[in-house]
Write an enzyme that holds these catalytic residues in place. Structure first.
Site, PDB file in Angstrom:
ATOM      1  N   LYS A 332       0.826  -1.199   0.000  1.00 41.01           N
ATOM      2  CA  LYS A 332       0.000   0.000   0.000  1.00 41.01           C
ATOM      3  C   LYS A 332       0.868   1.260   0.000  1.00 41.01           C
ATOM      4  O   LYS A 332       1.938   1.311   0.628  1.00 41.01           O
ATOM      5  CB  LYS A 332      -0.912   0.026   1.227  1.00 41.01           C
ATOM      6  CG  LYS A 332      -1.985  -1.072   1.234  1.00 41.01           C
ATOM      7  CD  LYS A 332      -2.980  -0.878   0.113  1.00 41.01           C
ATOM      8  CE  LYS A 332      -4.152  -1.837   0.205  1.00 41.01           C
ATOM      9  NZ  LYS A 332      -5.084  -1.519   1.285  1.00 41.01           N
ATOM     10  N   GLN A 392      -0.763 -12.644  10.534  1.00 41.10           N
ATOM     11  CA  GLN A 392      -1.212 -12.465   9.163  1.00 41.10           C
ATOM     12  C   GLN A 392       0.040 -12.304   8.308  1.00 41.10           C
ATOM     13  O   GLN A 392       1.129 -12.089   8.844  1.00 41.10           O
ATOM     14  CB  GLN A 392      -2.110 -11.235   9.045  1.00 41.10           C
ATOM     15  CG  GLN A 392      -1.408  -9.961   9.496  1.00 41.10           C
ATOM     16  CD  GLN A 392      -2.362  -8.925  10.024  1.00 41.10           C
ATOM     17  OE1 GLN A 392      -3.415  -9.226  10.556  1.00 41.10           O
ATOM     18  NE2 GLN A 392      -1.989  -7.662   9.859  1.00 41.10           N
ATOM     19  N   ASP A 427      -2.901  -6.194   0.723  1.00 41.26           N
ATOM     20  CA  ASP A 427      -1.507  -6.517   1.030  1.00 41.26           C
ATOM     21  C   ASP A 427      -1.370  -7.535   2.148  1.00 41.26           C
ATOM     22  O   ASP A 427      -0.252  -7.813   2.598  1.00 41.26           O
ATOM     23  CB  ASP A 427      -0.734  -5.245   1.398  1.00 41.26           C
ATOM     24  CG  ASP A 427      -1.385  -4.459   2.545  1.00 41.26           C
ATOM     25  OD1 ASP A 427      -2.581  -4.684   2.822  1.00 41.26           O
ATOM     26  OD2 ASP A 427      -0.687  -3.630   3.161  1.00 41.26           O
ATOM     27  N   ASP A 462      -2.731  -8.329  17.418  1.00 42.88           N
ATOM     28  CA  ASP A 462      -3.556  -7.674  16.412  1.00 42.88           C
ATOM     29  C   ASP A 462      -4.718  -8.575  16.008  1.00 42.88           C
ATOM     30  O   ASP A 462      -4.523  -9.753  15.669  1.00 42.88           O
ATOM     31  CB  ASP A 462      -2.687  -7.352  15.190  1.00 42.88           C
ATOM     32  CG  ASP A 462      -3.374  -6.433  14.206  1.00 42.88           C
ATOM     33  OD1 ASP A 462      -3.650  -5.283  14.587  1.00 42.88           O
ATOM     34  OD2 ASP A 462      -3.630  -6.862  13.062  1.00 42.88           O
ATOM     35  N   ASN A 463      -5.921  -8.020  16.043  1.00 39.35           N
ATOM     36  CA  ASN A 463      -7.119  -8.723  15.559  1.00 39.35           C
ATOM     37  C   ASN A 463      -7.248 -10.161  16.077  1.00 39.35           C
ATOM     38  O   ASN A 463      -7.435 -11.095  15.290  1.00 39.35           O
ATOM     39  CB  ASN A 463      -7.125  -8.750  14.027  1.00 39.35           C
ATOM     40  CG  ASN A 463      -7.470  -7.403  13.434  1.00 39.35           C
ATOM     41  OD1 ASN A 463      -8.278  -6.651  13.977  1.00 39.35           O
ATOM     42  ND2 ASN A 463      -6.853  -7.076  12.317  1.00 39.35           N
ATOM     43  N   GLU A 491      -6.148  -6.698  20.887  1.00 45.49           N
ATOM     44  CA  GLU A 491      -6.617  -5.554  20.103  1.00 45.49           C
ATOM     45  C   GLU A 491      -7.892  -6.016  19.399  1.00 45.49           C
ATOM     46  O   GLU A 491      -7.881  -6.405  18.240  1.00 45.49           O
ATOM     47  CB  GLU A 491      -5.542  -5.114  19.105  1.00 45.49           C
ATOM     48  CG  GLU A 491      -5.908  -3.875  18.302  1.00 45.49           C
ATOM     49  CD  GLU A 491      -6.504  -4.187  16.933  1.00 45.49           C
ATOM     50  OE1 GLU A 491      -7.120  -3.277  16.356  1.00 45.49           O
ATOM     51  OE2 GLU A 491      -6.359  -5.326  16.443  1.00 45.49           O
ATOM     52  N   LYS A 601       0.830   4.491   9.170  1.00 44.70           N
ATOM     53  CA  LYS A 601       0.888   3.080   8.777  1.00 44.70           C
ATOM     54  C   LYS A 601       1.537   2.908   7.400  1.00 44.70           C
ATOM     55  O   LYS A 601       2.088   1.846   7.093  1.00 44.70           O
ATOM     56  CB  LYS A 601      -0.518   2.484   8.732  1.00 44.70           C
ATOM     57  CG  LYS A 601      -1.139   2.186  10.078  1.00 44.70           C
ATOM     58  CD  LYS A 601      -2.549   1.675   9.936  1.00 44.70           C
ATOM     59  CE  LYS A 601      -2.619   0.377   9.167  1.00 44.70           C
ATOM     60  NZ  LYS A 601      -4.008  -0.160   9.109  1.00 44.70           N
ATOM     61  N   TYR A 602       1.455   3.949   6.572  1.00 44.35           N
ATOM     62  CA  TYR A 602       1.897   3.805   5.190  1.00 44.35           C
ATOM     63  C   TYR A 602       3.051   4.724   4.811  1.00 44.35           C
ATOM     64  O   TYR A 602       3.484   4.725   3.672  1.00 44.35           O
ATOM     65  CB  TYR A 602       0.715   4.084   4.242  1.00 44.35           C
ATOM     66  CG  TYR A 602      -0.522   3.296   4.606  1.00 44.35           C
ATOM     67  CD1 TYR A 602      -0.593   1.931   4.348  1.00 44.35           C
ATOM     68  CD2 TYR A 602      -1.602   3.904   5.234  1.00 44.35           C
ATOM     69  CE1 TYR A 602      -1.717   1.196   4.705  1.00 44.35           C
ATOM     70  CE2 TYR A 602      -2.735   3.179   5.583  1.00 44.35           C
ATOM     71  CZ  TYR A 602      -2.781   1.826   5.322  1.00 44.35           C
ATOM     72  OH  TYR A 602      -3.889   1.106   5.671  1.00 44.35           O
TER      73      TYR A 602
END
Length: 743
Positions: A332, A392, A427, A462-463, A491, A601-602
């Protein structure tokens, strides 16, 4: 006992109390032995009961019923005094309730009995070795509910347990009956004689264990039995303040019935207390070339220069987003665009490339030695490093080629990328735990163990709600069996049932809905929920913002909104956190989203924190003040001690937190009480009256005019406050009073 649990066996009942093998006294109708000092001999004399011998403890109820003279109570769910709905009990005791060393744990139960005798209830705490560590008197709850509540405070980490005892209060029953009958002129001599017998027996029983109380009981019994005195003087001697105080210290209990023991896992401070600060190592020390515009990434060594400022603000944990190699396929670009330039760094959550996966470190950030030096530098400043555990993968993660069975394959043969409509993460490949649960679980366990070996003791996951709950129960249980000091933060901004299940499965703490609770009504409801209703299994970390979340409240509330949310988070929860940029009031959102524009983040961020503070445009000094108040006041570092109070203004929230602090080798015992009065409307000035629940403040006594002294920990002002108090809070000046009761 909980009605959902099997009842312990009821021991045999004989006329007198009898000592069991361990020296405890078993009373008729009890479900467990109780200490000899807990049950006075007066109980047997007052009751005068007889019961047939009970069958052997292991005789099934159906068989026992056939035996001549069988005790009909054998094998039943209810003891002599029903003790039901014990809390905090998680899944019937299958999972332990959560505790923190030195933090108060609220214990409640429903306790009732037949007849009209007065009841008492006691919460009991058992140390990891099974010994009794604490007894706490429980107070009755709302009238007509038969509910009772008390507070236990485990002193150390480990696997503790607790139970609740219900019992007939012999003294309170006699005192009530005597008062009623004597006032009516009925059975005066009998009631006085019963009181003399009760307190006389209590004096003999308490002589060894409680000699001071025994003297008081003996004198009262002597006066009650003195027929030369008038009735009122004799009754007054048996019901005076001194006797009542002695009974509080040494209750006269009968028919003691104990619930089952329930587990309580007491963990280290970081599991339930702490202030978190999140930053991206690649941005700390990153520089942009003035001519080419190309960025040079920060790394662990440059990021270490930010640590002293984080520590100076009073934070306990520095949390790093993923530090692994970032994928190049479908990377991204700025603001989550689908096209990335050759110099765009990509999202750290798109983990894995030719440089490695979850066990590797991004080459731009440094080496394992550099990471170790960063962890050491943090430790020297009393900071712990929390690492993101994001399960992930980027499409070019090594797992994608080596283990396609760990992902979900679509009908066209491609691997499905992550989606959270309307968001799409082209991504990122999510993991699938159903194809090869053993192989995937073993690999993740290896990864976590590796980072524990590298010095990480806290993981922000995360998640977690996109993975099976069984997996977390297994992983956290396995890791904590090896290393009880490892902490996992969920999270999980998701459905309440899933968030609750993750807490039960083992997560020590979790993100919460606090981020979206803004009005007085919303906050009151949520604070009650997390401090009372869910506290046994769910520890909320009140993050005020994240790289993904910039609420409308912050977007449009100006600096006052940032200050208000920081006060709410830091004062109401023992866990709170913020993401870098919060102290600079970063509030511009990407159109159509709840995220910051030019999201870190990007891309890289080059923030000048020092210049902003020098110009008076930073919240950092106030954050420092808040964290300093937290460290100075133990009441703010417990979860279950919050009480709401009233205000006449619809936008002014009032709550207090109280803690009785035990004595130490250097400090005497003390009471610590904080009152927070906060205007949650960032656009206005509010005024009105605060109406305090004085009982919730545990005051030692009021001045003759009904007031007590409070010190404002923000402004330094001092006032005399009472039950009703005027306030005026301008959100743009000082939106809150943070008051400490001067003892």
């Amino acid at each position: 006992m909980s009605t959902s649990q099997p009842s312990p066996k009821v021991p045999a009942a004989a006329a007198p109390a009898t000592a069991s093998g361990d020296g405890a006294v078993s009373r008729p109708g009890t479900t467990a032995p109780v200490p000899p000092s807990a049950v006075p001999a007066a109980a047997a004399a007052a009751a005068g009961r007889r019961a047939a011998a009970a069958p052997a403890a292991d005789t099934p109820a159906s068989e026992a019923a056939k035996a001549p003279g069988a005790d009909p109570r054998e094998g039943l769910r209810f003891g002599r005094i029903p003790v039901t709905n014990v809390q905090p009990v998680i899944e019937g005791g299958a999972f332990p309730a959560k505790g923190i060393r030195g933090a108060d744990v609220r214990v409640s139960a429903v306790v009732f009995r037949d007849g009209h005798d007065v009841l008492g209830a006691t919460a009991i705490l058992f140390a990891p070795d099974g010994s009794e560590a604490q007894r706490a008197a429980m107070a009755p709850g709302a009238k007509g509910t038969d509910s009772w509540e008390g507070v236990l405070t485990p002193a150390a980490e480990g696997s503790w347990s607790f139970a609740v005892e219900g019992w007939t209060d012999l003294y309170a029953t006699w005192a009530h009956n005597a008062q009623v009958k004597i006032n009516a002129g009925v059975d005066e001599d009998v009631m006085l004689a019963e009181g003399a017998l009760l307190l006389g027996n209590a004096a003999r029983e308490a002589k060894a264990a409680a000699p001071e109380q025994a003297k008081i009981f003996k004198q009262a019994a002597r006066t009650l039995g003195d027929t030369s005195l008038n009735t009122n003087d004799r009754l007054a001697a048996g019901t005076g303040k001194e006797v009542r105080a002695a009974v509080v210290r040494h209750p006269l209990r009968d028919l003691v019935t104990r619930s089952e023991k329930y587990p309580l896992l007491v963990e280290r401070d970081a599991a339930g207390r702490g202030a978190w600060y999140e930053f991206f190592p690649r941005s700390e020390g990153a520089r942009r070339h003035p001519e080419t515009g190309e960025w040079t990434s920060g790394n662990f060594r440059t990021a270490a220069h930010r640590l002293p400022a984080v520590a100076a603000m009073g934070f306990d944990v520095v949390y790093l987003p993923p530090i692994h190699p970032i994928g190049t396929i479908n990377r991204k670009g700025p603001n989550n665009s689908l096209v990335a330039g050759p110099a765009d760094p990509g999202s750290p959550w798109a983990i894995g490339s030719a440089d490695g996966g979850h066990d590797a470190i991004h080459p731009d950030l440094g080496t394992e030695a550099d990471f170790a030096a960063f962890v050491e530098a943090a430790s020297e400043l009393d900071l712990e490093v929390a690492l993101d555990l994001a399960l992930q993968c980027a499409p070019d993660h090594p797992w994608a080629a080596a283990h396609p069975e760990w992902f979900t394959t679509r009908v066209d043969g491609t691997i499905a990328y992550a989606e959270n409509p309307p968001k799409k993460y082209q991504d990122i490949y999510p993991l699938n735990f159903d194809n090869d649960p053993a192989g995937l679980s073993a690999e993740i366990l290896r990864i976590v163990r590796l980072w524990v070996e590298r010095g990480v003791r806290i993981f922000r996951v995360d998640n977690p709600h996109t993975k099976p709950v069984w997996f977390w129960e297994w992983l956290i249980g396995t890791i904590n069996a090896e290393r009880p000091d490892v902490v996992f933060l969920a999270e999980a901004f998701t459905r309440p049932a899933m968030m609750a299940a993750l807490g039960r499965a083992g997560f020590q703490q979790s993100y919460s809905y606090f981020t979206w609770r803004n009005t007085k009504e919303e906050l009151e409801e949520y604070l009650v929920h997390v401090s009372r209703e869910s506290a046994g299994y769910f520890r909320p970390n009140f993050f005020v913002n994240t790289p993904d979340i910039l609420t409308e409240y912050l977007q449009y509330g100006g600096p006052a909104a940032f200050k208000i949310r920081a006060i709410l988070a830091a004062m109401s929860s023992p866990l709170w956190g913020m993401y870098a940029g919060y102290e600079l009031y970063e509030h511009v959102a990407r159109p159509g989203s709840e995220e910051n524009i030019d999201n870190e983040k990007y891309e890289y961020k080059d923030r000048d924190f020092a210049a902003a503070e020098a110009a008076g445009k930073s919240l950092a000094p106030f954050i420092t003040l808040l964290n300093g108040i937290r460290r100075a006041h133990p009441a703010l570092l417990d979860l279950q001690n919050l009480s709401l109070h009233e205000s006449t203004d619809e936008a002014t929230l009032v709550f207090s937190k109280h803690k009785a602090v035990a004595a130490t080798d250097t400090e005497p015992a003390r009471k610590d009480t904080i009152i927070v009065v906060i205007n949650v409307d960032p656009h206005s000035m509010r005024e009105g009256e605060v109406i305090l629940d004085l009982d919730a403040l545990h005051l030692d006594g009021l001045s003759p005019d009904g007031t007590f002294i409070v010190d404002d920990l923000v402004t330094g002002a001092t006032w005399n406050w009472g039950k009703r108090n005027y306030f005026r809070l301008d959100a743009h000046m000082e939106p809150a009073h943070i008051l400490h009761i001067r003892r």
